[in-house]
Design an enzyme around this catalytic site. Structure first.
Site, PDB file in Angstrom:
ATOM      1  N   HIS A  38      11.550   6.331  43.150  1.00 30.47           N
ATOM      2  CA  HIS A  38      11.171   6.849  41.836  1.00 30.47           C
ATOM      3  C   HIS A  38       9.840   7.597  41.873  1.00 30.47           C
ATOM      4  CE1 HIS A  38      13.966   3.790  39.578  1.00 30.47           C
ATOM      5  NE2 HIS A  38      14.590   4.504  40.492  1.00 30.47           N
TER       6      HIS A  38
ATOM      7  N   ASP B 164      12.920   1.770  43.798  1.00 26.27           N
ATOM      8  CA  ASP B 164      12.031   1.925  42.641  1.00 26.27           C
ATOM      9  C   ASP B 164      10.866   2.824  43.077  1.00 26.27           C
ATOM     10  OD1 ASP B 164      10.486   1.383  40.221  1.00 26.27           O
ATOM     11  OD2 ASP B 164      11.839  -0.298  39.907  1.00 26.27           O
TER      12      ASP B 164
END
Ligand SMILES: *[C@@H]1O[C@H](CO)[C@@H](O)[C@H](O)[C@H]1NC(C)=O
Ligand SMILES: *[C@@H]1O[C@H](CO)[C@@H](O)[C@H](O)[C@H]1NC(C)=O
Length: 396
Positions: free
Chosen positions: A248, A225
């Site tokens: 991310h 993430d």
């Protein structure tokens, strides 16, 4: 005679070498004072015996003194059910936790859905070295195959704390977030390594919210993430020299879920590299009414390598188009500077500023942003973005 001279020289050099190496080593090693070895409280490096009580006892012992103390975790694998350190009744403002070994998390079925290692209301705590193994694999497998899995534990959390330094720590395979800094002041994370697979869910590297004066420096973050995620109420953040990927990217948001929400202010992200990440630098807000804001952000000297959205502002976040009754993006975004950003975009659009119709982004500055896509240049799209370059042409 020749032999003796060379012998003498050799000995002399050896002594000088030893002195130099000795001095270098001594100046690099942390000063270990008042050492409290957890082995003294029964901790066993067998990967099975629960270390919780030994760590709690070491903490209590350090807190009972007002002189700087070192809690020492020796080499080996220590199973740790959970550790909760509260600073409210701690007399010590200088506790150094030095870890040479590995701490192993319990199975996700027996973790609480909060923090595995949690510090609350502590002042002057530092952690250096060591590996925290969150053992998240089974939980991710559960999440991938069936519903009803627990959310999992954050590996390391600091709440309501100040003057925190974390150096050379490694966090692997966290169940949920690797580290959370919430309600803290003056926190430095330096030379840390965060590692989890690119497809591991919700394994944000460093999550910061309601905190001020947080620096993340010289660190490697590979995870499933956000490498760094920045939530409401964050100010004076400095992120420099990090390698992010997979992951991310560095994300401000999601912001604007609440109507009354503290803003994000004065954030610098510089001299960092993003490799095959979903985003590079992102600001993301809900398409909901909110009084939140983001202002004073500098993104500078960044390298993008095969990044899907190298530069992005998305003010229309609303998964499933649910919970956004009026689709008004309330968060005010202003004074955002993009400077010297180079490399490759994995999509034809390398810079995308999709701002609020009701509250356009203002004070956007774009200077020397040049991203390639394939054999050409990546494109830019700007909607409701006002600023020095963006208003003239949204080209990169
Ligand atoms: C912005 O934050 C940095 C630390 O990241 C700090 O040094 C600087 O003083 C802050 N600027 C303002 C105007 O508060
Ligand atoms: C942008 O980068 C490309 C490839 O690196 C280069 O050929 C081009 O001259 C650069 N353009 C500008 C305006 O800097």
């Amino acid at each position: 005679m020749a032999f003796r001279v060379s012998h003498f020289i050799l000995i002399t050099f050896t002594i000088i070498f030893a002195i130099v190496v000795g001095a270098t080593t001594a100046s690099k090693a942390p000063k270990l004072v008042n050492i409290i070895n957890i082995a003294k409280f029964g901790a066993k490096p067998d990967g099975r015996t629960d270390t919780t009580r030994a760590l709690q006892s070491a903490w209590a012992s350090a807190c009972s003194s007002n002189k700087p103390a070192t809690i020492y975790v020796p080499t080996g694998r220590f199973f740790l059910q959970s550790a909760y350190f509260n600073g409210e009744h701690c007399n010590n403002k200088a506790i150094n936790i030095v870890i040479d070994g590995t701490l192993l998390a319990p199975d996700y079925r027996s973790t609480r859905n909060t923090g595995w290692i949690r510090f609350e209301k502590v002042t002057g705590v530092s952690i250096s070295g060591g590996v925290l193994d969150g053992r998240g694999n089974d939980l991710w497998a559960c999440k991938a195959t069936s519903g009803g899995c627990p959310t999992g534990a954050t590996t390391l959390e600091f709440y309501g704390s100040r003057d925190i330094v974390i150096t050379r720590l490694t966090s692997i395979n966290s169940q949920k977030f690797h580290t959370v800094i919430d309600g803290c002041q003056n926190v430095k994370l330096q030379g840390i390594t965060i590692s989890a697979p690119g497809n591991s869910p919700n394994t944000d590297g460093v999550h910061i919210e309601h905190s001020s004066g947080v620096a993340v420096l010289n660190s490697q973050i590979s995870t499933g993430d956000d490498c760094v995620s920045i939530g409401p109420g964050s100010s004076n953040l400095w992120i420099e020299n990090i390698n992010c990927g997979p992951g991310h990217g560095v994300s401000i948001g999601s912001l604007g879920w609440s109507l009354q929400e503290p803003g994000v202010q004065n954030v610098t992200v510089k001299s960092s590299t993003f490799r095959s990440t979903e985003n590079g630098v992102r600001i993301k807000t809900w398409a909901r009414e909110s009084n939140g804001f983001v202002r004073g952000v500098v993104y500078k000297d960044l390298t993008m390598v095969n990044v899907q959205n190298p530069v992005i502002i998305d003010q229309h976040y609303c998964p499933g188009e649910r919970n956004c009754p009026n689709q008004v993006a309330g968060v005010r975004i202003s004074d955002i500077r993009y400077e010297n950003i180079h490399g490759t975009s994995a999509n034809v659009v390398g810079l995308k500023l999709d701002c609020s119709k009701e509250h356009p982004c203002s004070g956007i500055e774009i200077e020397d942003v040049n991203l390639s896509y394939g054999n050409g240049r990546a494109h830019a799209t700007c909607v409701n973005a006002l600023g020095s370059v963006a208003s003239l042409s949204c080209l990169i």
